[in-house]
Design a protein around this motif. Structure first.
Motif, PDB file in Angstrom:
ATOM      1  N   LEU A 136       0.843  -1.190   0.000  1.00 30.29           N
ATOM      2  CA  LEU A 136       0.000   0.000   0.000  1.00 30.29           C
ATOM      3  C   LEU A 136       0.877   1.237   0.000  1.00 30.29           C
ATOM      4  O   LEU A 136       1.780   1.364   0.839  1.00 30.29           O
ATOM      5  CB  LEU A 136      -0.914   0.021   1.227  1.00 30.29           C
ATOM      6  N   ASP A 137       0.610   2.140  -0.916  1.00 31.81           N
ATOM      7  CA  ASP A 137       1.313   3.432  -1.019  1.00 31.81           C
ATOM      8  C   ASP A 137       2.833   3.293  -1.008  1.00 31.81           C
ATOM      9  O   ASP A 137       3.537   4.167  -0.503  1.00 31.81           O
ATOM     10  CB  ASP A 137       0.867   4.383   0.087  1.00 31.81           C
ATOM     11  N   ASP A 138       3.354   2.197  -1.532  1.00 31.04           N
ATOM     12  CA  ASP A 138       4.798   1.924  -1.593  1.00 31.04           C
ATOM     13  C   ASP A 138       5.472   1.943  -0.224  1.00 31.04           C
ATOM     14  O   ASP A 138       6.691   2.079  -0.142  1.00 31.04           O
ATOM     15  CB  ASP A 138       5.508   2.928  -2.519  1.00 31.04           C
ATOM     16  N   LYS A 139       4.699   1.801   0.860  1.00 33.36           N
ATOM     17  CA  LYS A 139       5.276   1.913   2.203  1.00 33.36           C
ATOM     18  C   LYS A 139       4.874   0.788   3.150  1.00 33.36           C
ATOM     19  O   LYS A 139       5.553   0.564   4.146  1.00 33.36           O
ATOM     20  CB  LYS A 139       4.875   3.245   2.849  1.00 33.36           C
ATOM     21  N   LEU A 140       3.772   0.106   2.884  1.00 30.49           N
ATOM     22  CA  LEU A 140       3.268  -0.918   3.798  1.00 30.49           C
ATOM     23  C   LEU A 140       3.144  -2.240   3.066  1.00 30.49           C
ATOM     24  O   LEU A 140       2.505  -2.313   2.019  1.00 30.49           O
ATOM     25  CB  LEU A 140       1.901  -0.533   4.362  1.00 30.49           C
ATOM     26  N   ILE A 141       3.742  -3.273   3.628  1.00 29.55           N
ATOM     27  CA  ILE A 141       3.602  -4.622   3.100  1.00 29.55           C
ATOM     28  C   ILE A 141       2.624  -5.358   4.004  1.00 29.55           C
ATOM     29  O   ILE A 141       2.859  -5.491   5.212  1.00 29.55           O
ATOM     30  CB  ILE A 141       4.955  -5.355   3.059  1.00 29.55           C
ATOM     31  N   ALA A 142       1.517  -5.820   3.416  1.00 27.91           N
ATOM     32  CA  ALA A 142       0.477  -6.509   4.177  1.00 27.91           C
ATOM     33  C   ALA A 142       0.337  -7.935   3.657  1.00 27.91           C
ATOM     34  O   ALA A 142       0.123  -8.138   2.463  1.00 27.91           O
ATOM     35  CB  ALA A 142      -0.845  -5.769   4.049  1.00 27.91           C
ATOM     36  N   LEU A 143       0.451  -8.911   4.549  1.00 31.53           N
ATOM     37  CA  LEU A 143       0.299 -10.310   4.187  1.00 31.53           C
ATOM     38  C   LEU A 143      -1.156 -10.717   4.366  1.00 31.53           C
ATOM     39  O   LEU A 143      -1.734 -10.537   5.440  1.00 31.53           O
ATOM     40  CB  LEU A 143       1.206 -11.193   5.043  1.00 31.53           C
ATOM     41  N   LEU A 144      -1.739 -11.273   3.306  1.00 32.67           N
ATOM     42  CA  LEU A 144      -3.137 -11.677   3.293  1.00 32.67           C
ATOM     43  C   LEU A 144      -3.244 -13.175   3.081  1.00 32.67           C
ATOM     44  O   LEU A 144      -2.273 -13.836   2.733  1.00 32.67           O
ATOM     45  CB  LEU A 144      -3.880 -10.963   2.156  1.00 32.67           C
ATOM     46  N   GLY A 193      -5.136  -5.771  10.413  1.00 38.77           N
ATOM     47  CA  GLY A 193      -4.195  -6.836  10.686  1.00 38.77           C
ATOM     48  C   GLY A 193      -3.315  -6.508  11.870  1.00 38.77           C
ATOM     49  O   GLY A 193      -3.491  -5.492  12.542  1.00 38.77           O
ATOM     50  N   ARG A 194      -2.340  -7.370  12.094  1.00 34.64           N
ATOM     51  CA  ARG A 194      -1.414  -7.212  13.209  1.00 34.64           C
ATOM     52  C   ARG A 194      -0.172  -6.487  12.702  1.00 34.64           C
ATOM     53  O   ARG A 194       0.467  -6.919  11.766  1.00 34.64           O
ATOM     54  CB  ARG A 194      -1.026  -8.569  13.773  1.00 34.64           C
ATOM     55  N   PHE A 195       0.154  -5.390  13.343  1.00 27.04           N
ATOM     56  CA  PHE A 195       1.341  -4.637  12.970  1.00 27.04           C
ATOM     57  C   PHE A 195       2.562  -5.344  13.537  1.00 27.04           C
ATOM     58  O   PHE A 195       2.646  -5.578  14.735  1.00 27.04           O
ATOM     59  CB  PHE A 195       1.266  -3.205  13.495  1.00 27.04           C
ATOM     60  N   ILE A 196       3.520  -5.705  12.670  1.00 31.96           N
ATOM     61  CA  ILE A 196       4.672  -6.477  13.140  1.00 31.96           C
ATOM     62  C   ILE A 196       5.994  -5.738  13.094  1.00 31.96           C
ATOM     63  O   ILE A 196       6.966  -6.200  13.678  1.00 31.96           O
ATOM     64  CB  ILE A 196       4.810  -7.825  12.400  1.00 31.96           C
ATOM     65  N   GLY A 197       6.036  -4.594  12.409  1.00 23.02           N
ATOM     66  CA  GLY A 197       7.311  -3.901  12.467  1.00 23.02           C
ATOM     67  C   GLY A 197       7.526  -2.827  11.438  1.00 23.02           C
ATOM     68  O   GLY A 197       6.704  -2.591  10.551  1.00 23.02           O
ATOM     69  N   TYR A 198       8.669  -2.166  11.582  1.00 25.94           N
ATOM     70  CA  TYR A 198       9.078  -1.077  10.712  1.00 25.94           C
ATOM     71  C   TYR A 198      10.540  -1.282  10.361  1.00 25.94           C
ATOM     72  O   TYR A 198      11.378  -1.505  11.235  1.00 25.94           O
ATOM     73  CB  TYR A 198       8.895   0.260  11.426  1.00 25.94           C
ATOM     74  N   ASP A 199      10.860  -1.230   9.080  1.00 23.60           N
ATOM     75  CA  ASP A 199      12.229  -1.357   8.601  1.00 23.60           C
ATOM     76  C   ASP A 199      12.750   0.040   8.310  1.00 23.60           C
ATOM     77  O   ASP A 199      12.325   0.679   7.353  1.00 23.60           O
ATOM     78  CB  ASP A 199      12.255  -2.225   7.345  1.00 23.60           C
ATOM     79  N   GLU A 200      13.659   0.516   9.158  1.00 20.27           N
ATOM     80  CA  GLU A 200      14.178   1.881   9.008  1.00 20.27           C
ATOM     81  C   GLU A 200      15.003   2.055   7.737  1.00 20.27           C
ATOM     82  O   GLU A 200      14.996   3.128   7.135  1.00 20.27           O
ATOM     83  CB  GLU A 200      15.040   2.254  10.219  1.00 20.27           C
ATOM     84  N   MET A 221       2.750  -5.693   8.129  1.00 21.50           N
ATOM     85  CA  MET A 221       1.611  -6.254   8.854  1.00 21.50           C
ATOM     86  C   MET A 221       1.381  -7.676   8.370  1.00 21.50           C
ATOM     87  O   MET A 221       1.687  -8.011   7.230  1.00 21.50           O
ATOM     88  CB  MET A 221       0.345  -5.423   8.614  1.00 21.50           C
ATOM     89  N   ASP A 222       0.823  -8.511   9.242  1.00 23.90           N
ATOM     90  CA  ASP A 222       0.446  -9.861   8.831  1.00 23.90           C
ATOM     91  C   ASP A 222      -0.958 -10.172   9.334  1.00 23.90           C
ATOM     92  O   ASP A 222      -1.570  -9.354  10.028  1.00 23.90           O
ATOM     93  CB  ASP A 222       1.470 -10.897   9.309  1.00 23.90           C
ATOM     94  N   GLN A 223      -1.471 -11.334   8.963  1.00 18.16           N
ATOM     95  CA  GLN A 223      -2.816 -11.775   9.319  1.00 18.16           C
ATOM     96  C   GLN A 223      -3.866 -10.761   8.918  1.00 18.16           C
ATOM     97  O   GLN A 223      -4.833 -10.511   9.652  1.00 18.16           O
ATOM     98  CB  GLN A 223      -2.904 -12.097  10.813  1.00 18.16           C
ATOM     99  N   CYS A 224      -3.707 -10.143   7.765  1.00 16.07           N
ATOM    100  CA  CYS A 224      -4.595  -9.054   7.339  1.00 16.07           C
ATOM    101  C   CYS A 224      -5.848  -9.556   6.639  1.00 16.07           C
ATOM    102  O   CYS A 224      -5.833 -10.591   5.966  1.00 16.07           O
ATOM    103  CB  CYS A 224      -3.842  -8.123   6.380  1.00 16.07           C
ATOM    104  N   ILE A 225      -6.906  -8.797   6.819  1.00 15.84           N
ATOM    105  CA  ILE A 225      -8.145  -9.003   6.069  1.00 15.84           C
ATOM    106  C   ILE A 225      -8.517  -7.677   5.417  1.00 15.84           C
ATOM    107  O   ILE A 225      -8.167  -6.618   5.920  1.00 15.84           O
ATOM    108  CB  ILE A 225      -9.306  -9.524   6.956  1.00 15.84           C
ATOM    109  N   VAL A 226      -9.221  -7.757   4.304  1.00 11.91           N
ATOM    110  CA  VAL A 226      -9.659  -6.559   3.591  1.00 11.91           C
ATOM    111  C   VAL A 226     -11.006  -6.162   4.172  1.00 11.91           C
ATOM    112  O   VAL A 226     -11.951  -6.946   4.186  1.00 11.91           O
ATOM    113  CB  VAL A 226      -9.771  -6.813   2.081  1.00 11.91           C
TER     114      VAL A 226
END
Length: 134
Positions: free
Chosen positions: A87-95, A113-120, A127-132
């Motif tokens: 999303l917006d070239d900034k968030l990776i969401a696992l579905l 979903g569950r926020f799991i981290g930030y890569d500086e 995020m993982d375990q995501c639903i739309v």
């Protein structure tokens, strides 16, 4: 020591060991979280959340880590092999496989979903375990 005392010590040790094994089993095999049924602790946009992490990463990690959040943004990439969207070239969401079928490139979506981290280094949120949701 008398025979009776030895028997009581042995019986107490076995009982203590058995209780420890049972406690360890229940600690290791806890039930999993059902993110889909949880309420979101936070709701925000991808750009807003990214800006918070850029400005103050330590505080943001303490606030958002392992929290269920709803976040919205435009789908900029789909990876069907990894079941992920960006999303917006900034968030990776696992579905899941079923959820990824609901989105197309360029859609404005809201995911929970569950926020799991930030890569500086790459300035990426994960995020993982995501639903739309939309």
């Amino acid at each position: 020591m008398t025979r009776k005392l030895k028997f009581r010590l042995l019986l107490g040790s076995v009982f203590g060991l058995l209780l420890s094994i049972i406690a360890l089993y229940f600690f290791l095999y806890q039930s999993h979280r059902d993110i889909a049924s949880e309420n979101s602790a936070f709701e925000t946009s991808v750009n807003e959340l990214s800006q918070r992490f850029i400005n103050n990463p330590d505080s943001s990690i303490a606030t958002y880590a392992n929290q269920t959040i709803s976040i919205y943004g435009n789908v900029t990439a789909l990876d069907l092999k990894q079941n992920s969207i960006i999303l917006d070239d900034k968030l990776i969401a696992l579905l899941t496989k079923e959820e990824i079928k609901k989105v197309k490139n360029g859609d404005l979506v809201k995911v929970k979903g569950r926020f799991i981290g930030y890569d500086e280094l790459f300035e990426e949120l994960r995020m993982d375990q995501c639903i739309v949701e939309q």
